[in-house]
Design a protein around this motif. Structure first.
Motif, PDB file in Angstrom:
ATOM      1  N   VAL A  32       9.398  -0.839  -2.557  1.00 14.64           N
ATOM      2  CA  VAL A  32       8.365  -0.590  -3.569  1.00 14.64           C
ATOM      3  C   VAL A  32       7.099  -1.317  -3.154  1.00 14.64           C
ATOM      4  O   VAL A  32       7.127  -2.521  -2.884  1.00 14.64           O
ATOM      5  CB  VAL A  32       8.802  -1.069  -4.963  1.00 14.64           C
ATOM      6  CG1 VAL A  32       7.737  -0.690  -6.002  1.00 14.64           C
ATOM      7  CG2 VAL A  32      10.151  -0.505  -5.356  1.00 14.64           C
ATOM      8  N   LEU A  33       5.987  -0.579  -3.118  1.00 13.34           N
ATOM      9  CA  LEU A  33       4.700  -1.160  -2.760  1.00 13.34           C
ATOM     10  C   LEU A  33       3.744  -1.072  -3.939  1.00 13.34           C
ATOM     11  O   LEU A  33       3.621  -0.027  -4.574  1.00 13.34           O
ATOM     12  CB  LEU A  33       4.096  -0.423  -1.567  1.00 13.34           C
ATOM     13  CG  LEU A  33       2.812  -1.062  -1.007  1.00 13.34           C
ATOM     14  CD1 LEU A  33       3.167  -2.224  -0.083  1.00 13.34           C
ATOM     15  CD2 LEU A  33       1.968  -0.037  -0.264  1.00 13.34           C
ATOM     16  N   GLY A  34       3.054  -2.168  -4.207  1.00 10.81           N
ATOM     17  CA  GLY A  34       2.013  -2.159  -5.224  1.00 10.81           C
ATOM     18  C   GLY A  34       0.658  -2.001  -4.581  1.00 10.81           C
ATOM     19  O   GLY A  34       0.280  -2.790  -3.705  1.00 10.81           O
ATOM     20  N   LEU A  35      -0.095  -0.978  -4.967  1.00 10.59           N
ATOM     21  CA  LEU A  35      -1.464  -0.787  -4.499  1.00 10.59           C
ATOM     22  C   LEU A  35      -2.392  -1.327  -5.568  1.00 10.59           C
ATOM     23  O   LEU A  35      -2.479  -0.774  -6.668  1.00 10.59           O
ATOM     24  CB  LEU A  35      -1.755   0.686  -4.227  1.00 10.59           C
ATOM     25  CG  LEU A  35      -3.194   1.014  -3.795  1.00 10.59           C
ATOM     26  CD1 LEU A  35      -3.571   0.239  -2.528  1.00 10.59           C
ATOM     27  CD2 LEU A  35      -3.381   2.505  -3.590  1.00 10.59           C
ATOM     28  N   THR A  36      -3.114  -2.409  -5.254  1.00  8.58           N
ATOM     29  CA  THR A  36      -3.908  -3.120  -6.253  1.00  8.58           C
ATOM     30  C   THR A  36      -5.316  -3.392  -5.726  1.00  8.58           C
ATOM     31  O   THR A  36      -5.725  -4.546  -5.583  1.00  8.58           O
ATOM     32  CB  THR A  36      -3.226  -4.450  -6.625  1.00  8.58           C
ATOM     33  OG1 THR A  36      -2.949  -5.182  -5.407  1.00  8.58           O
ATOM     34  CG2 THR A  36      -1.923  -4.223  -7.361  1.00  8.58           C
TER      35      THR A  36
END
Length: 282
Positions: A33-37
């Motif tokens: 899971v990757l968070g794009l922030t």
């Protein structure tokens, strides 16, 4: 093993990878899971979401809000909020305009001592970048041969205590927490003990953010020293807050590597439960 890296940046702000490239690199790194922030924008969400099925990497949609408490920089991660919320959109619009104005003023000051212009900064910035800021000024200085890395440029020219610095408008962190909650998002303070690059937020201000609805603290981060991580962990446990960890990856812009710090699956489940949007899965 489930690897969850919830805090990364693309070229839409101050990273060097497009959202597609970022998702591909996450897949190659074994991230689940990757968070794009990206800073103050959500425009990369759509591109990244189209890569979920191709890469097998789930997408945690987020944004890193620029905030300030009495001149002290505070970064607030907002996860799974409504991207069309009027209050958050207005806050982003104001800080983006202020950031660009600040960058222009700083370049004008810097150009008296270093061979760069505003046109040089725009040229090195990604064509899709929605945030023009100090990292792009650093890149222009590197291309001009004045420095070898962004870190050097920040240390000697772009640091807040330097003679070229200009402050920008940004949201009060307590109000930002409230706005994120009102938009159905999950607010988590980012790297609050980054001693080398900013003054530390007093505990009283952090407690005010907690009272306003802060959901968690990004404890495990390379900018938080080990003793600071333990201190933050204690605060989070006593306040019943979520504890996250992340890379804060920027591509070539910083030495941070994907998944160098990660977040536990049960914490991610709580973030999704509290948020308005779902995590996008393959």
């Amino acid at each position: 093993m489930t690897l969850i890296d919830p805090h990364t940046h693309s070229a839409y702000s101050d990273g060097t990878d497009t959202p597609s490239q970022l998702m591909e690199k996450a897949g190659a790194a074994g991230i689940s899971v990757l968070g794009l922030t990206d800073h103050d924008v959500t425009v990369g969400w759509d591109e990244a979401s189209k890569m979920v099925s191709k890469t097998g990497v789930s997408l945690l949609r987020g944004m890193e809000m620029s905030c300030s408490w009495k001149g002290i920089t505070v970064h607030l991660l907002s996860y799974l909020h409504n991207p069309d919320d009027p209050a958050l959109l207005e806050s982003s619009r104001k800080v983006l305009q202020s950031r660009e104005n600040r960058a222009q003023i700083m370049v004008e000051r810097i150009s008296a001592d270093y061979p760069i212009t505003w046109e040089d900064v725009l040229e090195v910035a990604n064509a899709d970048a929605k945030v023009i800021g100090r990292p792009h000024i650093a890149d222009a200085l590197i291309r001009a041969g004045s420095f070898k890395t962004r870190a050097e440029a920040f240390e000697f020219v772009l640091h807040p205590r330097g003679p070229y610095y200009h402050f920008l408008w940004s949201e009060d962190p307590v109000e930002a927490v409230q706005k994120v909650r009102n938009a159905g998002g999950v607010p988590i303070i980012a790297h609050p003990r980054a001693r080398k690059r900013q003054k530390l937020l007093p505990d009283g201000a952090l407690f005010d953010m907690i009272d306003a609805g802060l959901a968690g603290i990004e404890v495990n981060h390379r900018d938080n020293a080990p003793e600071d991580q333990e201190y933050l962990r204690q605060i989070a446990r006593e306040a019943g807050l979520l504890i996250t960890g992340s890379s804060d990856y920027h591509g070539l812009g910083k030495p941070n590597q994907l998944a160098e710090y990660t977040t536990a699956p049960e914490v991610l489940e709580e973030i999704e439960w509290q948020g308005t949007l779902p995590i996008i899965t393959p």
